[in-house]
Design an enzyme around this catalytic site. Structure first.
Site, mmCIF file in Angstrom:
data_model
loop_
_atom_site.group_PDB
_atom_site.id
_atom_site.type_symbol
_atom_site.label_atom_id
_atom_site.label_comp_id
_atom_site.label_asym_id
_atom_site.label_seq_id
_atom_site.Cartn_x
_atom_site.Cartn_y
_atom_site.Cartn_z
ATOM 1 N N GLN A 119 -10.077 10.776 26.508
ATOM 2 C CA GLN A 119 -9.397 10.481 25.245
ATOM 3 C C GLN A 119 -7.877 10.530 25.435
ATOM 4 O OE1 GLN A 119 -10.977 9.651 22.209
ATOM 5 N NE2 GLN A 119 -8.895 9.188 21.566
ATOM 6 N N LYS A 146 -17.415 9.437 18.043
ATOM 7 C CA LYS A 146 -17.993 8.771 19.213
ATOM 8 C C LYS A 146 -19.300 9.456 19.616
ATOM 9 C CE LYS A 146 -13.591 7.063 20.884
ATOM 10 N NZ LYS A 146 -12.346 7.370 21.588
ATOM 11 N N ASP A 200 -13.585 2.303 28.837
ATOM 12 C CA ASP A 200 -12.386 1.930 28.079
ATOM 13 C C ASP A 200 -11.727 0.689 28.680
ATOM 14 O OD1 ASP A 200 -11.674 3.153 25.730
ATOM 15 O OD2 ASP A 200 -10.638 4.849 26.664
#
Ligand code: NDP
Length: 300
Positions: free
Chosen positions: A98, A54, A121
């Site tokens: 994460q 990422k 997200d």
């Protein structure tokens, strides 16, 4: 006739190019550089790989990448303090914590502490509600990637029968919501669904997000249907050498490809689209925060 293979790797490359072009434009026109902060707690090897990837792709798109690596025994208060600091940092437009988090941390609490406008997200309860009511929101990356590929392949999805296998909060449910918002007739199947093969056979679009290797065989697929395989499963592959593994999806690729009209492979299908959509969400969040024009075709 053999199914069209939907090349997610190539499509993700196109999305990343569009993101990079828009980043360049807003840098030049508004002097703003989008920034993505990724928070990693602990040393889960798979998570470390994702976070590295990422960070690399964020930088390649011309954006700022901020990494916060915290010890596995970080307290909830300390993690919430990091999120709070990022919420208040004007250089940060996207925040990703994460998952999975270590067991002693409450994931829902942490996710819901992220500023919804920076929740790239799309897991914050506000974004879930906005998506559910058809309003502008941050959309979870994996389902967004699937939607982009479906729109690209079909144009309009209106009136199509879609079956989503899996009802998780991160894939199945938002996927179903996106398909509904695009006027599909949507069925969500799960482990208690009666006659799953019969349900899947009704589908013009099948999205498999189950986590069971090669579970969906070709004889469940309606001839000509589009099959989107979200699954990522690692199987032992002794034929490749000792200790080697191979990735497979949730559908049995060969038998499904023989019947389907189009299909995504694993690897090289949905997987690469997920990070591309994270970059897309970050530039979108940056534009919304600064009152700038959003990139075209990169949101739901
Ligand atoms: P979850 O384990 O959270 O959810 C799996 C879903 O599948 C559940 O709703 C479950 O039903 C359903 N299910 C399990 N067994 C069956 C069965 N026999 N028949 C029908 N339904 C069943 O998984 P995720 O949604 O997080 O992930 C799904 C897959 O997608 C995994 O392989 C994961 O690795 C992959 N993935 C890929 C991503 C990418 O970037 N490509 C990103 C995220 C996930 P029930 O609710 O009844 O238990």
């Amino acid at each position: 006739m053999a199914a069209t293979v939907i090349d997610g790797k190539a499509f993700a490359g196109t999305v990343r190019e569009k993101v990079a072009a828009h980043v360049e434009r807003i840098k030049a026109e508004a002097g703003v550089t989008p920034g993505l902060a990724v928070v990693l707690v602990g040393e889960d090897p798979a998570s470390q790989v994702y976070v590295r990837s990422k960070g690399k792709q964020t930088a390649e798109a011309g954006m700022n990448s901020f990494e916060h690596k915290l010890d596995a025994d970080t307290s909830e208060a300390d993690l919430l303090a990091v999120v709070d600091q990022l919420n208040n940092d004007p250089a940060v437009h996207g925040i990703l914590v994460q998952l999975p988090l270590p067991d002693h941390l409450d994931s829902d609490l942490v996710i819901n502490s992220i500023d919804p406008a920076k929740d790239v997200d799309g897991f914050h309860i506000s974004n879930v509600g906005l998506l559910g009511t058809g309003q502008k929101s941050m959309v979870p990356c994996t389902p967004l990637g699937c939607l982009m590929m479906l729109r690209d392949h079909h144009g309009s999805l209106s009136g199509m029968n879609a079956v989503v296998i899996g009802r998780s909060n991160i894939v199945g449910k938002p996927m179903a919501q996106l398909l509904l918002n695009d006027s599909c007739t949507v069925t969500i199947a799960h482990s208690r669904t009666a006659d799953l093969p019969g349900v899947v056979r009704q589908a013009d679009i099948v999205v498999a997000a189950v986590g069971r290797p090669e579970m969906v065989p070709g004889d469940w697929i309606k001839p000509g249907a589009t099959v989107i395989d979200v699954g990522i499963n690692r199987l032992d592959a002794p034929e490749k050498g000792e200790g080697k593994t191979r990735l497979v999806g949730d559908v049995d690729y060969d038998s499904c490809a023989a019947v389907a009209g189009a299909i995504t492979p694993v690897p090289g299908g949905v997987g690469p689209m997920t990070i591309a959509c994270l970059l897309a969400n970050t530039v979108t969040a940056c534009c919304r925060a600064n009152g700038l024009e959003e990139p075209e075709g990169l949101t739901a």
